[in-house]
Design a protein around this motif. Structure first.
Motif, mmCIF file in Angstrom:
data_model
loop_
_atom_site.group_PDB
_atom_site.id
_atom_site.type_symbol
_atom_site.label_atom_id
_atom_site.label_comp_id
_atom_site.label_asym_id
_atom_site.label_seq_id
_atom_site.Cartn_x
_atom_site.Cartn_y
_atom_site.Cartn_z
ATOM 1 N N LEU A 110 0.827 -1.211 0.000
ATOM 2 C CA LEU A 110 0.000 0.000 0.000
ATOM 3 C C LEU A 110 0.858 1.256 0.000
ATOM 4 C CD1 LEU A 110 -2.784 -1.069 2.533
ATOM 5 C CD2 LEU A 110 -3.086 -0.610 0.080
ATOM 6 N N ILE A 111 1.966 1.215 0.753
ATOM 7 C CA ILE A 111 2.857 2.374 0.808
ATOM 8 C C ILE A 111 3.603 2.542 -0.518
ATOM 9 C CG2 ILE A 111 4.907 3.318 1.938
ATOM 10 C CD1 ILE A 111 3.939 2.027 4.536
ATOM 11 N N VAL A 112 4.071 1.439 -1.086
ATOM 12 C CA VAL A 112 4.815 1.501 -2.342
ATOM 13 C C VAL A 112 3.916 1.970 -3.481
ATOM 14 C CG1 VAL A 112 5.960 0.100 -4.114
ATOM 15 C CG2 VAL A 112 6.569 -0.188 -1.714
ATOM 16 N N ILE A 113 2.656 1.538 -3.485
ATOM 17 C CA ILE A 113 1.747 1.901 -4.571
ATOM 18 C C ILE A 113 1.526 3.408 -4.621
ATOM 19 C CG2 ILE A 113 -0.476 1.753 -3.371
ATOM 20 C CD1 ILE A 113 0.308 0.294 -6.804
ATOM 21 N N ALA A 114 1.613 4.056 -3.459
ATOM 22 C CA ALA A 114 1.457 5.512 -3.424
ATOM 23 C C ALA A 114 2.576 6.196 -4.190
ATOM 24 C CB ALA A 114 1.437 5.997 -1.971
ATOM 25 N N MET A 115 3.749 5.573 -4.230
ATOM 26 C CA MET A 115 4.864 6.116 -5.015
ATOM 27 C C MET A 115 4.802 5.632 -6.454
ATOM 28 S SD MET A 115 8.055 5.464 -2.421
ATOM 29 C CE MET A 115 9.218 6.179 -3.590
ATOM 30 N N LEU A 116 4.394 4.377 -6.629
ATOM 31 C CA LEU A 116 4.512 3.725 -7.924
ATOM 32 C C LEU A 116 3.609 4.326 -8.988
ATOM 33 C CD1 LEU A 116 5.826 1.529 -9.554
ATOM 34 C CD2 LEU A 116 4.208 -0.116 -8.623
ATOM 35 N N VAL A 117 2.402 4.718 -8.623
ATOM 36 C CA VAL A 117 1.466 5.249 -9.623
ATOM 37 C C VAL A 117 2.001 6.533 -10.259
ATOM 38 C CG1 VAL A 117 -0.827 6.225 -9.998
ATOM 39 C CG2 VAL A 117 -0.569 4.115 -8.684
ATOM 40 N N MET B 217 2.241 7.737 11.309
ATOM 41 C CA MET B 217 1.675 7.502 9.977
ATOM 42 C C MET B 217 2.748 7.704 8.910
ATOM 43 S SD MET B 217 -2.116 9.204 10.156
ATOM 44 C CE MET B 217 -2.519 8.532 8.549
ATOM 45 N N PRO B 218 3.710 6.769 8.806
ATOM 46 C CA PRO B 218 4.786 6.916 7.828
ATOM 47 C C PRO B 218 4.269 6.952 6.400
ATOM 48 C CG PRO B 218 4.725 4.676 8.707
ATOM 49 C CD PRO B 218 3.792 5.496 9.542
ATOM 50 N N PHE B 219 3.087 6.384 6.189
ATOM 51 C CA PHE B 219 2.484 6.383 4.855
ATOM 52 C C PHE B 219 2.287 7.807 4.344
ATOM 53 C CE2 PHE B 219 -1.435 6.704 2.365
ATOM 54 C CZ PHE B 219 -1.149 5.867 1.304
ATOM 55 N N LEU B 220 2.022 8.747 5.264
ATOM 56 C CA LEU B 220 1.674 10.108 4.882
ATOM 57 C C LEU B 220 2.764 10.763 4.050
ATOM 58 C CD1 LEU B 220 -0.452 12.353 5.198
ATOM 59 C CD2 LEU B 220 0.793 13.119 7.235
ATOM 60 N N ILE B 221 4.018 10.689 4.532
ATOM 61 C CA ILE B 221 5.121 11.348 3.837
ATOM 62 C C ILE B 221 5.405 10.649 2.512
ATOM 63 C CG2 ILE B 221 7.575 11.889 3.966
ATOM 64 C CD1 ILE B 221 7.242 12.306 6.943
ATOM 65 N N LYS B 222 5.386 9.311 2.504
ATOM 66 C CA LYS B 222 5.658 8.567 1.280
ATOM 67 C C LYS B 222 4.604 8.856 0.215
ATOM 68 C CE LYS B 222 8.987 6.487 3.491
ATOM 69 N NZ LYS B 222 10.382 6.897 3.273
ATOM 70 N N PHE C 13 -0.702 12.529 -3.148
ATOM 71 C CA PHE C 13 -1.605 13.593 -2.700
ATOM 72 C C PHE C 13 -1.520 14.792 -3.645
ATOM 73 C CE2 PHE C 13 -1.114 11.990 1.936
ATOM 74 C CZ PHE C 13 -2.095 11.037 1.702
ATOM 75 N N LEU C 14 -0.303 15.144 -4.053
ATOM 76 C CA LEU C 14 -0.121 16.260 -4.973
ATOM 77 C C LEU C 14 -0.810 15.979 -6.302
ATOM 78 C CD1 LEU C 14 1.238 18.984 -5.595
ATOM 79 C CD2 LEU C 14 3.241 17.718 -6.389
ATOM 80 N N VAL C 15 -0.730 14.740 -6.749
ATOM 81 C CA VAL C 15 -1.405 14.348 -7.992
ATOM 82 C C VAL C 15 -2.901 14.596 -7.882
ATOM 83 C CG1 VAL C 15 -2.105 12.327 -9.349
ATOM 84 C CG2 VAL C 15 0.308 12.688 -8.803
ATOM 85 N N PHE C 16 -3.510 14.130 -6.794
ATOM 86 C CA PHE C 16 -4.959 14.280 -6.645
ATOM 87 C C PHE C 16 -5.359 15.746 -6.446
ATOM 88 C CE2 PHE C 16 -4.885 9.703 -5.167
ATOM 89 C CZ PHE C 16 -5.465 9.237 -6.342
ATOM 90 N N ILE C 17 -4.535 16.511 -5.741
ATOM 91 C CA ILE C 17 -4.830 17.943 -5.558
ATOM 92 C C ILE C 17 -4.806 18.666 -6.903
ATOM 93 C CG2 ILE C 17 -3.925 20.096 -4.601
ATOM 94 C CD1 ILE C 17 -2.909 18.422 -2.205
ATOM 95 N N SER C 18 -3.787 18.364 -7.721
ATOM 96 C CA SER C 18 -3.674 19.034 -9.024
ATOM 97 C C SER C 18 -4.820 18.621 -9.955
ATOM 98 C CB SER C 18 -2.321 18.708 -9.664
ATOM 99 O OG SER C 18 -2.200 17.318 -9.921
#
Length: 575
Positions: free
Chosen positions: A34-41, A217-222, A227-232
């Motif tokens: 779950l954490i890696v997928i946040a970077m991978l997409v 919540m280490p997931f937050l920073i990763k 998050f920036l993608v969804f905000i934009s």
């Protein structure tokens, strides 16, 4: 465990870890995925852009290759998929041949991945894993740093919305001078804001004010890039900022990646083969280096030939699923390990999540600004740009320092592949130069011991009628004549000389040319009534000398130790 099961576990490592799989391991792997997928997409889509391909191919490259590596690879945490360096090399290989983004360009990228897969698999099967040693660490470091600069420059065109060239720095400067006046200021401001957000948001969350929250919540920073993608995307969708000229990704086809063999012909294969060979070498070096680092931390075994096969099959699977060459990702592997991944199942779960995104959520990303993906790449890749290794290498070894700078400027001023070739060639040339100029010393006895040291560095005992020489290198055709010149020089300095003793303690090999040179030295010294002796000859070297004429023709003796030689030849001095 039976022999058949042991053999199967070597061919298919998944056979071993799946037998011991448990719910606790699954929970740990699921969290890591779950954490890696946040970077991978965002990374996958961004790196596809670096390769000059549609963003969706970055998602495709993150599906089947990860599953294949999980089954065949040996590292429990290595994250296989698109990476910036290999994407840039893909672009550098294909862009001179085809129009970037065209159907033939996309097909060629698939074929390139297929060729990389075939080459890597064959190298692994025939046990060529040792090839990693052919590229020195300084050259690899320099190559990665220079490539990072080029990758960052390649994304500037998305920040300013002008067609800048980025094959090398010269092209970039020329095109920047030509198109600078056409810069889209709105896109530039938007992109710069994204860069600042990605740089300073993690620092803000890691500050004392939010440190406890961030640790829980280490997931937050990763996940900040996601998050920036969804905000934009929200800004484009609700505020319509694209009307100011901010370009977006556009329509992304949904569905599972098509599985088919890419179009190929022998002419096309010949065109792509040099680039495929370079990508194979670099992807293996990058992947195995990352895997070795994690293997150390987890005390797990790693077979370089098995990794070559695994990487080859992963690339083969990328080639038949409409994507491009892949390798191990340093950033995602580190995150995967830190997040607690226990087995390669974390990679399988990540690929399953990517499948879900590809099937149901690609429509979300059509309004994603290209400047955001460019900012993601620039921030992530710029961390690799560090010039301290250049200074450190120069201080420790001028030869390694030269190789680093030659590689760096070769990559920046010519192109990635040529720069790497120049770096490798320069390393070998400097190595040959060093071997041809070995350290040779006249040695003497350290008083009160049986140890011999360089007379220019230590206060030692010597004899007027004996010269003791130590050469700190294997004797080959490259340096044999240097030894001969050194002996001639020492003989000319000692008119009362009766013995020359060559200490062979640092010699592990003597080739035929060097053997003939030793025979010449022995014959010439014999004419001057000077005896030639050898001491501390290693077993394998002695085995080969026994098959030559040198042993029979040697005017002196061969001594087991250097002290024994000195004591016998001049007992009064070396008592």
């Amino acid at each position: 465990m039976s022999d058949s099961k042991i053999h199967l576990s070597k061919i298919l490592p998944a056979w071993q870890w799946l037998q011991d799989y448990s719910k606790p391991k699954f929970r740990a792997d699921l969290l890591a995925a779950l954490i890696v997928i946040a970077m991978l997409v965002p990374q996958g889509m961004a790196y596809a852009m670096v390769a000059g391909l549609p963003p969706v191919t970055g998602l495709y490259a993150s599906i089947l290759p990860m599953i294949v590596y999980a089954m065949v690879g040996g590292s429990p945490t290595l994250s296989i998929g698109p990476v910036a360096l290999i994407s840039m090399m893909t672009f550098a290989t294909l862009s001179p041949l085809y129009e970037v983004g065209s159907p033939v360009y996309i097909q060629a990228a698939c074929l390139l991945a297929l060729l990389v897969g075939i080459l890597s698999t064959l190298l692994g099967i025939f046990r060529f894993g040792f090839l990693i040693r052919l590229i020195s660490h300084p050259v690899i470091k320099s190559f990665i740093i220079a490539s990072a600069v080029l990758i960052a420059l390649s994304q500037v065109k998305f920040l300013v919305d002008v067609p800048l060239k980025s094959g090398n720095v010269v092209e970039f400067i020329q095109s920047a001078w030509q198109y600078l006046s056409l810069t889209n200021l709105q896109t530039l401001v938007f992109g710069l804001f994204a860069i600042l957000f990605l740089i300073y948001a993690p620092k803000f969350l890691n500050s004392d004010l939010f440190k406890s929250f961030a640790h829980s919540m280490p997931f937050l920073i990763k996940a900040l890039p996601l998050f920036l993608v969804f905000i934009s995307i929200a800004l484009v969708h609700f505020l319509h900022i694209d009307q100011y000229g901010i370009k977006t990704v556009g329509e992304i086809p949904s569905g599972f990646p098509p599985i088919s063999m890419p179009f190929w012909s022998w002419d096309l294969v010949v065109q792509l083969l040099p680039g495929a060979a370079m990508i194979t070498m670099v992807s293996f070096v990058e992947s195995i280096s990352i895997a070795q680092a994690t293997a150390f931390q987890q005390r797990s075994e790693l077979n370089s030939n098995q990794e070559l096969v695994a990487l080859g099959l992963a690339n083969f699977s990328a080639g038949i699923t409409a994507s491009f060459p892949v390798t191990g990702s340093l950033s995602r592997t580190v995150v995967n390990a830190d997040a607690g991944a226990r087995t390669p199942m974390a990679g399988v779960l990540s690929s399953i999540f990517i499948v879900i995104v590809s099937l149901y959520f690609t429509g979300i990303f059509k309004e994603l600004p290209l400047a955001i993906l460019a900012a993601t790449i620039i921030v992530s890749i710029w961390k690799l740009v560090d010039f301290k290794p250049f200074v450190d290498s120069w201080r420790y070894s001028k030869a390694d320092g030269i190789a680093m700078w030659v590689t760096f400027f070769g990559v920046l001023c010519i192109d990635i592949s040529t720069g790497l070739i120049i770096g490798i060639v320069s390393t070998f040339l400097l190595l040959l130069w060093r071997i041809s100029r070995p350290h040779i010393a006249v040695i003497g006895l350290v008083e009160g011991t049986q140890h011999f040291r360089n007379i220019s560095r230590h206060d030692v005992l010597t004899s007027t009628n004996i010269v003791s020489i130590r050469i700190d290198e294997n004797l080959t055709f490259l340096n044999a004549n240097t030894l001969k010149e050194f002996v001639i020089s020492e003989v000319s300095k000692h008119p009362d000389l009766h013995h020359v003793v060559i200490n062979c303690s640092s010699i592990s090999n003597i080739d035929l040319s060097a053997l003939e040179t030793l025979e010449e030295i022995n014959n010439e010294l014999n004419k001057l009534n000077i005896l030639t002796h050898l001491s501390e000859v290693k077993g394998p070297v002695m085995d080969r000398l026994k098959q030559s004429n040198l042993i029979d023709e040697l005017s002196g003796k061969i001594y087991l130790t250097h002290y024994q030689a000195m004591h016998e030849l001049d007992a009064q001095t070396f008592c």
